[in-house]
Write a protein that holds these residues in place. Structure first.
Motif, mmCIF file in Angstrom:
data_model
loop_
_atom_site.group_PDB
_atom_site.id
_atom_site.type_symbol
_atom_site.label_atom_id
_atom_site.label_comp_id
_atom_site.label_asym_id
_atom_site.label_seq_id
_atom_site.Cartn_x
_atom_site.Cartn_y
_atom_site.Cartn_z
ATOM 1 N N ALA A 146 -2.610 -7.113 -2.362
ATOM 2 C CA ALA A 146 -3.043 -7.031 -0.961
ATOM 3 C C ALA A 146 -1.843 -6.901 -0.033
ATOM 4 O O ALA A 146 -1.892 -6.185 0.976
ATOM 5 N N SER A 147 -0.740 -7.580 -0.376
ATOM 6 C CA SER A 147 0.458 -7.513 0.457
ATOM 7 C C SER A 147 1.083 -6.124 0.419
ATOM 8 O O SER A 147 1.512 -5.598 1.454
ATOM 9 N N VAL A 148 1.146 -5.527 -0.772
ATOM 10 C CA VAL A 148 1.703 -4.173 -0.863
ATOM 11 C C VAL A 148 0.787 -3.186 -0.143
ATOM 12 O O VAL A 148 1.249 -2.250 0.531
ATOM 13 N N ALA A 149 -0.531 -3.385 -0.257
ATOM 14 C CA ALA A 149 -1.470 -2.538 0.486
ATOM 15 C C ALA A 149 -1.287 -2.728 1.989
ATOM 16 O O ALA A 149 -1.346 -1.759 2.764
ATOM 17 N N GLY A 150 -1.060 -3.985 2.413
ATOM 18 C CA GLY A 150 -0.784 -4.244 3.827
ATOM 19 C C GLY A 150 0.480 -3.541 4.289
ATOM 20 O O GLY A 150 0.556 -3.026 5.415
ATOM 21 N N PHE A 151 1.486 -3.497 3.422
ATOM 22 C CA PHE A 151 2.722 -2.764 3.704
ATOM 23 C C PHE A 151 2.411 -1.283 3.951
ATOM 24 O O PHE A 151 2.907 -0.677 4.915
ATOM 25 N N GLY A 152 1.564 -0.705 3.085
ATOM 26 C CA GLY A 152 1.192 0.697 3.251
ATOM 27 C C GLY A 152 0.387 0.925 4.520
ATOM 28 O O GLY A 152 0.607 1.916 5.238
ATOM 29 N N ALA A 153 -0.543 0.020 4.819
ATOM 30 C CA ALA A 153 -1.371 0.157 6.027
ATOM 31 C C ALA A 153 -0.513 0.040 7.284
ATOM 32 O O ALA A 153 -0.703 0.790 8.259
ATOM 33 N N ALA A 154 0.442 -0.896 7.290
ATOM 34 C CA ALA A 154 1.336 -1.044 8.438
ATOM 35 C C ALA A 154 2.179 0.219 8.627
ATOM 36 O O ALA A 154 2.473 0.630 9.760
ATOM 37 N N THR A 155 2.565 0.854 7.518
ATOM 38 C CA THR A 155 3.308 2.112 7.593
ATOM 39 C C THR A 155 2.471 3.194 8.264
ATOM 40 O O THR A 155 2.978 3.975 9.091
#
Length: 419
Positions: free
Chosen positions: A291-300
């Motif tokens: 979820a954190s890596v996905a959040g990183f992608g979404a923030a990008t």
């Protein structure tokens, strides 16, 4: 080390960890201060942008070419002694930078040679230093210890260059002198550290022993999953390399706005690391990591589409915070899944992936931005990160279902270096 008493779960009641933390903090601040002085001084001397690139080159080459031998050394000899010797070499090199700068006898070649010596020592220091931490705290608070270390690193990255820039008013020699003083503090603390590590029977440095870390990672799905996830997420999510373009052409701000944008991920990471240092990650670590890596992608993606400065700052702040959560979980999983006699070599392989992905990620972002524009390049990076998360959740189901950081040990062929 397995005690669960309140004293055992308090990070700063472990004297060895406190000493280690202060030593690492001092050397990190010293290195960041030295780095800003080196760049400024070389540009003052030559006024050539190419020479600034040479600084990165003399640091990158040993960190990649000698990483595997450094990992082998970390697993064969006393790690505290390795770190102490390496920091002593770094201290001497930085002290020479100070002496020659103050005497006016330092030129570009001399600076690059001494920076190369520092980089060479840091290459051997890194896997030994990384491998020490699990022996300093109980297993259940290792993620918090890693978060505390990360907080110190982020603070050094934020404050170190600023302090170095302020001190540079008094000259490069002053910055190097203070940096050398901080390294001396780290050296003394590390040399007196109570670290109980019994190196295994020494093995000759053969191709089998040098590449044992690679073999171990290939046969350990949890370790392979988290290291490769980090590699591809960093390769694709290199939005920070394009910040000057976003600041000037999209957000229409000046150098102050660029400074705020550059600081935002580090501030987000720092605050999250401070929170993680006080709160243990004990359940659903696999889903939280993904979820954190996905959040990183979404923030990008939010950053790519934003045309408002403060929304962009918020997206970069979130990007840094998400990255810190996944980094702490990934780091703890790698350490806990790796036997002590392999930690140096596995850390060395991880270091190669980190260094390579950071450099190639910036190159990939710049190349793609030149072809399709900065916004589209960043969108591709964010979408690519989300695709990587989906694929890794499918390819590594045990990692997706992972609940705790510690799992039952699995036999791994060649774990001692025999393939």
């Amino acid at each position: 080390m397995s005690s669960t008493s309140p004293d055992a779960t308090s990070l700063f009641r472990h004297r060895a960890f406190v000493q280690f933390w202060f030593a690492k903090n001092a050397s990190s601040f010293g290195f960041q201060m030295m780095s800003v002085a080196v760049g400024w001084q070389i540009y003052e001397l030559t006024h050539r942008a190419l020479d600034l690139g040479l600084i990165g080159l003399v640091q990158f080459v040993p960190s990649v070419l000698l990483a595997l031998p450094a990992g082998h050394v970390a697993d064969q000899f006393d790690r505290r002694r390795i770190v102490t010797v390496c920091q002593a070499i770094e201290w001497v090199a930085i002290a020479l930078l100070a002496v020659f700068s103050l005497s006016g006898r330092l030129n570009e070649t001399g600076i690059l040679c001494l920076v190369f010596v520092v980089s060479l020592a840091k290459t051997f220091e890194f896997p030994a230093l990384q491998s020490m931490l699990p022996a300093l705290v109980p297993i259940q608070i290792l993620p918090r210890a890693m978060a505390a270390n990360a907080a110190a690193g982020q603070a050094a990255m934020i404050a170190g260059p600023a302090l170095g820039g302020l001190l540079y008013v008094a000259g490069a020699g002053t910055v190097y002198g203070v940096s050398a003083g901080l390294y001396l503090v780290a050296l003394v603390l590390m040399s007196r550290l109570a670290y109980d590590h019994m190196p295994p029977r020494r093995e000759p440095a053969t191709l089998k022993t040098l590449f044992a870390g690679v073999h171990f990672i290939r046969h350990r799905p949890a370790v392979l999953g988290v290291i490769s996830l980090d590699l591809f997420a960093v390769l694709l999510g290199g939005a920070t390399a394009l910040l000057p373009i976003f600041a000037k052409d999209i957000l229409h701000t000046g150098p102050w706005g660029l400074g705020v944008l550059r600081a935002a991920p580090a501030v987000g990471a720092l605050l999250m690391s401070l929170w993680l240092a006080r709160h243990a990650l004990e359940r659903r670590v696999g889903p939280i990591m993904f979820a954190s890596v996905a959040g990183f992608g979404a923030a990008t993606l939010v950053f790519a589409l934003s045309t408002n400065l403060w929304l962009s700052v918020g997206a970069l702040f979130a990007l840094g915070a998400f990255d810190m959560v996944s980094m702490v979980i990934r780091g703890a999983l790698v350490q806990l899944e790796t036997p002590d006699d392999m930690r140096g070599r596995v850390s060395a392989v991880n270091a190669i992936f980190i260094n390579t992905s950071n450099q190639l990620g910036e190159f990939e972002s710049g190349l793609l931005a030149a072809a399709v524009g900065a916004v589209n390049a960043t969108l591709v990076g964010g979408i690519g990160t989300l695709v990587v998360v989906a694929l890794w959740m499918w390819w590594f189901p045990s990692l997706r279902r992972r609940q705790g950081l510690v799992s039952a040990p699995e036999p791994v062929e060649g774990a001692s270096g025999t393939i």
